[in-house]
Scaffold this active site. Structure first.
Site, short mmCIF file in Angstrom:
data_model
loop_
_atom_site.label_atom_id
_atom_site.label_comp_id
_atom_site.label_asym_id
_atom_site.label_seq_id
_atom_site.Cartn_x
_atom_site.Cartn_y
_atom_site.Cartn_z
N PHE A 96 4.50 -4.13 -8.01
CA PHE A 96 5.78 -3.86 -7.35
C PHE A 96 5.48 -3.14 -6.04
O PHE A 96 4.31 -2.88 -5.70
CB PHE A 96 6.69 -3.03 -8.26
CG PHE A 96 6.21 -1.61 -8.48
CD1 PHE A 96 6.73 -0.55 -7.74
CD2 PHE A 96 5.21 -1.33 -9.41
CE1 PHE A 96 6.27 0.75 -7.94
CE2 PHE A 96 4.76 -0.03 -9.61
CZ PHE A 96 5.29 1.01 -8.88
N GLY A 105 9.00 -1.07 -12.38
CA GLY A 105 7.55 -1.23 -12.22
C GLY A 105 6.81 -0.01 -12.74
O GLY A 105 5.86 -0.12 -13.52
N ASN A 135 12.77 3.02 -11.74
CA ASN A 135 11.91 1.99 -11.17
C ASN A 135 11.21 1.26 -12.32
O ASN A 135 10.38 1.84 -13.03
CB ASN A 135 10.90 2.67 -10.23
CG ASN A 135 9.95 1.69 -9.60
OD1 ASN A 135 9.45 0.78 -10.25
ND2 ASN A 135 9.68 1.89 -8.32
N THR A 164 12.85 8.05 -14.11
CA THR A 164 12.73 7.01 -13.08
C THR A 164 13.59 5.82 -13.47
O THR A 164 13.79 5.56 -14.65
CB THR A 164 11.27 6.52 -12.91
OG1 THR A 164 11.24 5.57 -11.86
CG2 THR A 164 10.69 5.90 -14.15
N TYR A 208 4.45 -1.79 -2.64
CA TYR A 208 3.51 -2.23 -1.60
C TYR A 208 2.28 -2.93 -2.18
O TYR A 208 1.32 -3.17 -1.45
CB TYR A 208 3.07 -1.02 -0.77
CG TYR A 208 4.21 -0.34 -0.03
CD1 TYR A 208 4.61 -0.80 1.23
CD2 TYR A 208 4.88 0.74 -0.59
CE1 TYR A 208 5.66 -0.18 1.91
CE2 TYR A 208 5.93 1.36 0.08
CZ TYR A 208 6.31 0.89 1.33
OH TYR A 208 7.35 1.50 2.00
N ASP A 209 2.29 -3.25 -3.48
CA ASP A 209 1.11 -3.89 -4.10
C ASP A 209 0.63 -5.15 -3.36
O ASP A 209 -0.59 -5.36 -3.26
CB ASP A 209 1.38 -4.21 -5.58
CG ASP A 209 1.23 -2.99 -6.46
OD1 ASP A 209 0.63 -1.99 -6.00
OD2 ASP A 209 1.71 -3.01 -7.61
N ASP A 257 6.38 10.76 -9.05
CA ASP A 257 6.68 10.59 -7.64
C ASP A 257 5.43 10.07 -6.97
O ASP A 257 4.35 10.64 -7.13
CB ASP A 257 7.17 11.87 -6.98
CG ASP A 257 8.01 11.54 -5.75
OD1 ASP A 257 9.15 11.07 -5.93
OD2 ASP A 257 7.51 11.68 -4.62
P1 IMP Z 1 9.58 7.22 -5.54
O1 IMP Z 1 10.57 6.68 -6.51
O2 IMP Z 1 10.17 8.05 -4.46
O3 IMP Z 1 8.40 7.86 -6.22
O4 IMP Z 1 9.08 5.93 -4.75
C1 IMP Z 1 7.87 5.38 -4.97
C2 IMP Z 1 7.68 4.22 -3.99
O5 IMP Z 1 6.31 4.21 -3.59
C3 IMP Z 1 7.93 2.88 -4.65
O6 IMP Z 1 9.27 2.44 -4.48
C4 IMP Z 1 6.94 1.97 -3.94
O7 IMP Z 1 7.47 1.56 -2.72
C5 IMP Z 1 5.77 2.93 -3.67
N1 IMP Z 1 4.80 2.89 -4.79
C6 IMP Z 1 4.53 3.88 -5.69
N2 IMP Z 1 3.62 3.47 -6.58
C7 IMP Z 1 3.32 2.20 -6.26
C8 IMP Z 1 2.46 1.24 -6.85
O8 IMP Z 1 1.81 1.45 -7.88
N3 IMP Z 1 2.42 0.06 -6.22
C9 IMP Z 1 3.13 -0.22 -5.08
N4 IMP Z 1 3.98 0.61 -4.53
C10 IMP Z 1 4.07 1.84 -5.11
#
Ligand code: IMP
Length: 216
Positions: free
Chosen positions: A159, A15, A13, A11, A161-162, A74
């Site tokens: 991060f 957060g 990300n 990842t 939608y928290d 994911d």
């Molecule tokens: P992925 O990288 O496709 O798994 O995208 C996950 C997305 O879901 C993130 O960019 C957030 O928008 C949302 N998301 C997943 N986990 C969280 C969380 O713990 N808090 C808030 N948003 C989340």
């Protein structure tokens, strides 16, 4: 204390990475990013219809590219009044390169326009996938947390939608109003990590056995 086993996080990300580090802090693992191992960010496949398919794809791709144990997350938000959207498209709900603020605004707009928009029930889901060069199959686990969608963003933590997710278990406080430690007690990610823990420990032991065998 056991020597640390290195695990590559599939990842970019920040957060997610920070929460996963906190959730695994008691284990002798060192979590590194793909960029740290390969010197570049890989663009990861993420075209599955389910969180599970995407997590498996990402873990396999990083394990194959690094020949190391790879952990993928994911996750996303499912809103009942939107028929489960944004779901697997959570990161890209507003548009392909959307910021968190743009996604939050798009979610509030979508609920205003939805026929059942006054019904605010939602949940976060997280699927973790663990791939190892010493395992034939990818192991997965899942965690969820139920809540409702707020009318306006609140708080400055977390991060994604928290700021809009009011967790039922947090007495209606937004996830972004919790400390990272509080979020890590109840979140979908925390539950997925808890469920994956026994598998993770056995994969780490396999890796340590292999390292011992090689060093003679
Ligand atoms: P992925 O990288 O496709 O798994 O995208 C996950 C997305 O879901 C993130 O960019 C957030 O928008 C949302 N998301 C997943 N986990 C969280 C969380 O713990 N808090 C808030 N948003 C989340």
């Amino acid at each position: 204390m056991l020597p640390a086993v290195t695990i590559v996080l599939a990842t970019s990300n920040e957060g997610k990475a920070s929460e996963l580090r906190g959730l695994l802090a008691d284990l002798p693992v060192q979590l590194v990013t793909t960029a740290e191992v390969l010197g570049e960010k890989l663009s990861l496949p993420e075209d599955g219809d389910t969180f599970e398919a995407n997590a498996i794809q990402k873990a396999k791709a990083i394990c194959a590219a690094t020949r190391m144990i790879a952990l993928a997350d994911d996750s996303g938000l499912e809103v009942d009044a939107l028929g489960g959207r944004p779901g697997v498209r959570s990161a890209r709900f507003a548009h392909e390169r959307a910021t968190d603020a743009e996604n939050n605004a798009a979610l509030l707009r979508a609920l205003e326009e939805a026929e059942r928009g006054h019904e605010r029930a939602a949940r976060f889901r997280c699927v973790l996938a663990l791939a190892s060069p010493w395992l034939a199959e990818v192991k997965t686990s899942e965690g969820r947390i139920e809540g409702t969608i707020a009318r306006d963003p609140r708080g400055s933590g977390g991060f994604g939608y928290d700021p809009l997710f009011l967790a039922t278990e947090a007495e209606g406080r937004a996830m972004a109003e919790l400390t990272e430690a509080e979020k890590n007690c109840i979140s979908h990610r925390a539950r997925a990590v808890r469920a994956l823990r026994p598998v993770l420990i056995s994969v780490m032991n396999l890796q340590l056995d292999e390292a011992e065998r090689i060093s003679g």
